[in-house]
Write a protein that holds these residues in place. Structure first.
Motif, PDB file in Angstrom:
ATOM      1  N   LEU A 119       0.878  -1.170   0.000  1.00 39.65           N
ATOM      2  CA  LEU A 119       0.000   0.000   0.000  1.00 39.65           C
ATOM      3  C   LEU A 119       0.914   1.218   0.000  1.00 39.65           C
ATOM      4  O   LEU A 119       1.710   1.400   0.928  1.00 39.65           O
ATOM      5  CB  LEU A 119      -0.906  -0.009   1.239  1.00 39.65           C
ATOM      6  CG  LEU A 119      -1.938   1.124   1.376  1.00 39.65           C
ATOM      7  CD1 LEU A 119      -3.117   0.664   2.233  1.00 39.65           C
ATOM      8  CD2 LEU A 119      -1.355   2.398   1.958  1.00 39.65           C
TER       9      LEU A 119
ATOM     10  N   ALA B  60       2.307  -1.217  -6.736  1.00 39.42           N
ATOM     11  CA  ALA B  60       1.534  -1.019  -5.502  1.00 39.42           C
ATOM     12  C   ALA B  60       0.079  -1.397  -5.761  1.00 39.42           C
ATOM     13  O   ALA B  60      -0.595  -0.775  -6.583  1.00 39.42           O
ATOM     14  CB  ALA B  60       1.636   0.432  -5.032  1.00 39.42           C
TER      15      ALA B  60
ATOM     16  N   ARG C  58       2.026  -0.792   4.630  1.00 38.20           N
ATOM     17  CA  ARG C  58       1.774   0.604   4.235  1.00 38.20           C
ATOM     18  C   ARG C  58       3.095   1.362   4.214  1.00 38.20           C
ATOM     19  O   ARG C  58       3.593   1.792   5.246  1.00 38.20           O
ATOM     20  CB  ARG C  58       0.817   1.273   5.234  1.00 38.20           C
ATOM     21  CG  ARG C  58      -0.535   0.572   5.381  1.00 38.20           C
ATOM     22  CD  ARG C  58      -1.479   1.381   6.258  1.00 38.20           C
ATOM     23  NE  ARG C  58      -0.906   1.697   7.550  1.00 38.20           N
ATOM     24  CZ  ARG C  58      -1.026   0.943   8.651  1.00 38.20           C
ATOM     25  NH1 ARG C  58      -1.723  -0.185   8.619  1.00 38.20           N
ATOM     26  NH2 ARG C  58      -0.465   1.328   9.770  1.00 38.20           N
TER      27      ARG C  58
ATOM     28  N   VAL D 278      -0.827  -6.801   3.928  1.00 33.22           N
ATOM     29  CA  VAL D 278      -0.487  -5.551   3.231  1.00 33.22           C
ATOM     30  C   VAL D 278       0.479  -4.781   4.123  1.00 33.22           C
ATOM     31  O   VAL D 278       0.334  -4.801   5.356  1.00 33.22           O
ATOM     32  CB  VAL D 278      -1.778  -4.706   3.008  1.00 33.22           C
ATOM     33  CG1 VAL D 278      -1.455  -3.288   2.573  1.00 33.22           C
ATOM     34  CG2 VAL D 278      -2.695  -5.372   1.975  1.00 33.22           C
TER      35      VAL D 278
ATOM     36  N   ARG E 265       1.563   2.782  -8.688  1.00 35.11           N
ATOM     37  CA  ARG E 265       0.841   1.697  -9.368  1.00 35.11           C
ATOM     38  C   ARG E 265       1.738   1.028 -10.412  1.00 35.11           C
ATOM     39  O   ARG E 265       1.762  -0.203 -10.522  1.00 35.11           O
ATOM     40  CB  ARG E 265      -0.397   2.253 -10.075  1.00 35.11           C
ATOM     41  CG  ARG E 265      -1.538   2.634  -9.156  1.00 35.11           C
ATOM     42  CD  ARG E 265      -2.414   1.425  -8.816  1.00 35.11           C
ATOM     43  NE  ARG E 265      -3.706   1.858  -8.315  1.00 35.11           N
ATOM     44  CZ  ARG E 265      -4.157   1.641  -7.079  1.00 35.11           C
ATOM     45  NH1 ARG E 265      -3.417   0.972  -6.217  1.00 35.11           N
ATOM     46  NH2 ARG E 265      -5.332   2.075  -6.711  1.00 35.11           N
TER      47      ARG E 265
ATOM     48  N   HIS F 191      -3.578  -5.223   8.131  1.00 33.42           N
ATOM     49  CA  HIS F 191      -2.291  -4.525   7.961  1.00 33.42           C
ATOM     50  C   HIS F 191      -1.911  -3.684   9.159  1.00 33.42           C
ATOM     51  O   HIS F 191      -2.767  -3.175   9.884  1.00 33.42           O
ATOM     52  CB  HIS F 191      -2.276  -3.704   6.673  1.00 33.42           C
ATOM     53  CG  HIS F 191      -3.462  -2.821   6.409  1.00 33.42           C
ATOM     54  ND1 HIS F 191      -3.399  -1.459   6.559  1.00 33.42           N
ATOM     55  CD2 HIS F 191      -4.726  -3.099   5.990  1.00 33.42           C
ATOM     56  CE1 HIS F 191      -4.587  -0.939   6.225  1.00 33.42           C
ATOM     57  NE2 HIS F 191      -5.411  -1.911   5.886  1.00 33.42           N
TER      58      HIS F 191
ATOM     59  N   VAL G  14      -8.110   1.973  -2.887  1.00 35.99           N
ATOM     60  CA  VAL G  14      -7.644   3.168  -2.177  1.00 35.99           C
ATOM     61  C   VAL G  14      -8.318   3.166  -0.809  1.00 35.99           C
ATOM     62  O   VAL G  14      -9.524   2.906  -0.721  1.00 35.99           O
ATOM     63  CB  VAL G  14      -8.045   4.468  -2.917  1.00 35.99           C
ATOM     64  CG1 VAL G  14      -7.683   5.708  -2.093  1.00 35.99           C
ATOM     65  CG2 VAL G  14      -7.390   4.544  -4.297  1.00 35.99           C
TER      66      VAL G  14
ATOM     67  N   TRP H 169      -2.328  -1.194  -3.514  1.00 35.97           N
ATOM     68  CA  TRP H 169      -3.169  -0.252  -2.782  1.00 35.97           C
ATOM     69  C   TRP H 169      -2.538   1.131  -2.756  1.00 35.97           C
ATOM     70  O   TRP H 169      -1.317   1.271  -2.824  1.00 35.97           O
ATOM     71  CB  TRP H 169      -3.311  -0.714  -1.327  1.00 35.97           C
ATOM     72  CG  TRP H 169      -4.247  -1.861  -1.118  1.00 35.97           C
ATOM     73  CD1 TRP H 169      -3.976  -3.190  -1.308  1.00 35.97           C
ATOM     74  CD2 TRP H 169      -5.604  -1.770  -0.675  1.00 35.97           C
ATOM     75  NE1 TRP H 169      -5.096  -3.928  -1.002  1.00 35.97           N
ATOM     76  CE2 TRP H 169      -6.099  -3.085  -0.609  1.00 35.97           C
ATOM     77  CE3 TRP H 169      -6.446  -0.701  -0.327  1.00 35.97           C
ATOM     78  CZ2 TRP H 169      -7.411  -3.373  -0.204  1.00 35.97           C
ATOM     79  CZ3 TRP H 169      -7.740  -0.980   0.086  1.00 35.97           C
ATOM     80  CH2 TRP H 169      -8.213  -2.313   0.140  1.00 35.97           C
ATOM     81  N   LEU H 170      -3.402   2.146  -2.603  1.00 35.10           N
ATOM     82  CA  LEU H 170      -2.962   3.510  -2.288  1.00 35.10           C
ATOM     83  C   LEU H 170      -3.640   3.906  -0.986  1.00 35.10           C
ATOM     84  O   LEU H 170      -4.778   3.473  -0.718  1.00 35.10           O
ATOM     85  CB  LEU H 170      -3.363   4.485  -3.403  1.00 35.10           C
ATOM     86  CG  LEU H 170      -2.749   4.210  -4.774  1.00 35.10           C
ATOM     87  CD1 LEU H 170      -3.404   5.102  -5.835  1.00 35.10           C
ATOM     88  CD2 LEU H 170      -1.234   4.451  -4.749  1.00 35.10           C
ATOM     89  N   GLY H 171      -2.955   4.726  -0.207  1.00 36.11           N
ATOM     90  CA  GLY H 171      -3.546   5.171   1.055  1.00 36.11           C
ATOM     91  C   GLY H 171      -3.347   6.659   1.249  1.00 36.11           C
ATOM     92  O   GLY H 171      -2.307   7.210   0.880  1.00 36.11           O
TER      93      GLY H 171
END
Ligand SMILES: *Cc1c(COP(=O)(O)O)cnc(C)c1O
Length: 390
Positions: free
Chosen positions: A47, A71, A237, A235, A67, A218, A94, A73-75
């Motif tokens: 993420l 990745a 972060r 995941v 991406r 996570h 996201v 995920w994005l946070g």
């Protein structure tokens, strides 16, 4: 150095040349760092944390590059940051995690953004948003395992999980994740790290017993990525590591961790002059020349994010060698003592990044962390991204 000579170097746009300052963001280095973080957590998806304008590096270009580097995920912290990603056309998973009552939960549900609930009020607002929009909200539940920031305490967790499970059975929400955050991951042997993992494992069991089957669990930030493999779960972060800075001295320098600088802050001298020995420099006269010397004026100050705490301490590279800020950092400018080295107005100074000191070195002399150095670089400094893929 003339503008024409600099313009041939990558990363100086005409606007930046005329401003005399630029924060160059190297997306090739960024993608390499994303890959490095992913490689350090091989069992987990990545993420990419792009809150706070991607730590000052540019939200959308960094999200896209993350991406590209894999990745999943994005946070973001704020809901509005996640909404801005969607509105720029960034799709895929996201999650956002910081909201007040009345925050734009419905806009997130509409855009398929996961939101986080740490308390009953948030769950209620998300449920109401989901009913209004007419589709289930994706929600992640956050447990406070010892940071005492956001998250439900162990005492409040069973009720939060129970309420979420009821809403899930009613088809109002889908609990997509359960997560928590460390207080001392930058010190992997700190006793709180193992304690937080144990509390998190218990929270996961309680969620499972309530019938929740989250897609992702996570806990680790960049420090956890490099220092606490036990906390990788599904995941991780990653934030600061992707931006090429160290998550903490105990884990090693950025270089030790195989991370390359991403932001390079460059400026052009706005003035160069010879002065005699005994001249005092900048407000408060805290620096006095001890020889006849050349002073170079850099058009960046605390309004641009150069910490005033860097007065007589901040490092920079100019006129062929490392320098130290001479006198106080002002709102718009600071001075470098260039000794007897040749310099001209318009010459380039590397404040930090490739070819100069690191943002972590600035942090060290200012008593702060690299995160704050890069995140504070302000809107008067144009960002120029290199390595953008079509
Ligand atoms: C900012 C943030 C991160 C990223 O932390 P880094 O130390 O930059 O890797 C991860 N998780 C949460 C909840 C955060 O707020």
């Amino acid at each position: 150095m003339t503008a024409a000579a600099l313009a041939t170097a990558s990363g100086w746009t005409p606007e930046a040349l005329a401003r005399g300052a630029v924060a160059q963001v190297d997306l090739d280095a960024f993608r390499a760092n994303v890959a490095r973080c992913a490689e350090a957590a091989p069992g987990a998806a990545l993420l990419a944390v792009v809150k706070a304008d991607a730590y000052g590096h540019g939200l959308v270009p960094c999200a896209r590059a993350a991406r590209e580097a894999g990745a999943a995920w994005l946070g973001t912290a704020l809901l509005d940051e996640a909404i801005a990603l969607r509105d720029a056309g960034v799709d895929g998973p996201v999650v956002a995690w910081l909201a007040v009552p009345g925050a734009r939960f419905a806009a997130c549900v509409q855009r398929d953004i996961d939101v986080t609930a740490s308390a009953a009020w948030a769950l209620d607002e998300v449920a109401e948003a989901a009913r209004g929009v007419g589709r289930p909200a994706r929600i992640q539940l956050k447990a406070d395992t010892g940071l005492s920031r956001n998250g439900a305490t162990a005492g409040d967790w069973p009720a939060l999980v129970g309420a979420a499970a009821r809403l899930e059975r009613e088809g109002v929400v889908h609990v997509s994740g359960v997560w928590s955050h460390f207080a001392n991951a930058d010190e992997p042997s700190h006793p709180s790290v193992a304690r937080q993992i144990a509390v998190f494992d218990e929270a996961l069991e309680i969620a499972a017993a309530a019938g929740l089957r989250p897609e992702v669990r996570h806990m680790a930030n960049s420090a956890g990525v490099f220092g606490t493999p036990r906390a990788h779960y599904d995941v991780v972060r990653a934030g600061i590591g992707m931006y090429g800075l160290s998550p903490g001295a105990a884990l090693g320098s950025a270089r030790d961790l195989g991370l390359a600088p991403v932001m390079t802050l460059r400026a052009r001298l706005a003035g160069v002059k010879r002065v005699t020995a005994g001249e005092s420099v900048s407000y408060g006269s805290t620096y006095t020349t001890d020889h006849d010397t050349t002073l170079g004026l850099v058009p960046l100050g605390y309004a641009d994010g150069i910490p005033r705490a860097a007065s007589n301490a901040g490092p920079a590279y100019a006129a062929g060698r490392p320098r130290t800020v001479a006198g106080r950092v002002c709102m718009d400018q600071f001075v470098l003592d260039l000794g007897d080295d040749a310099a001209d107005p318009g010459d380039e100074v590397v404040v930090f990044g490739t070819g100069g000191p690191s943002a972590d070195e600035w942090a060290e002399v200012c008593g702060t962390i690299g995160y704050e150095i890069v995140t504070r670089i302000g809107p008067r400094v144009p960002r120029v991204h290199t390595g953008v893929r079509a």
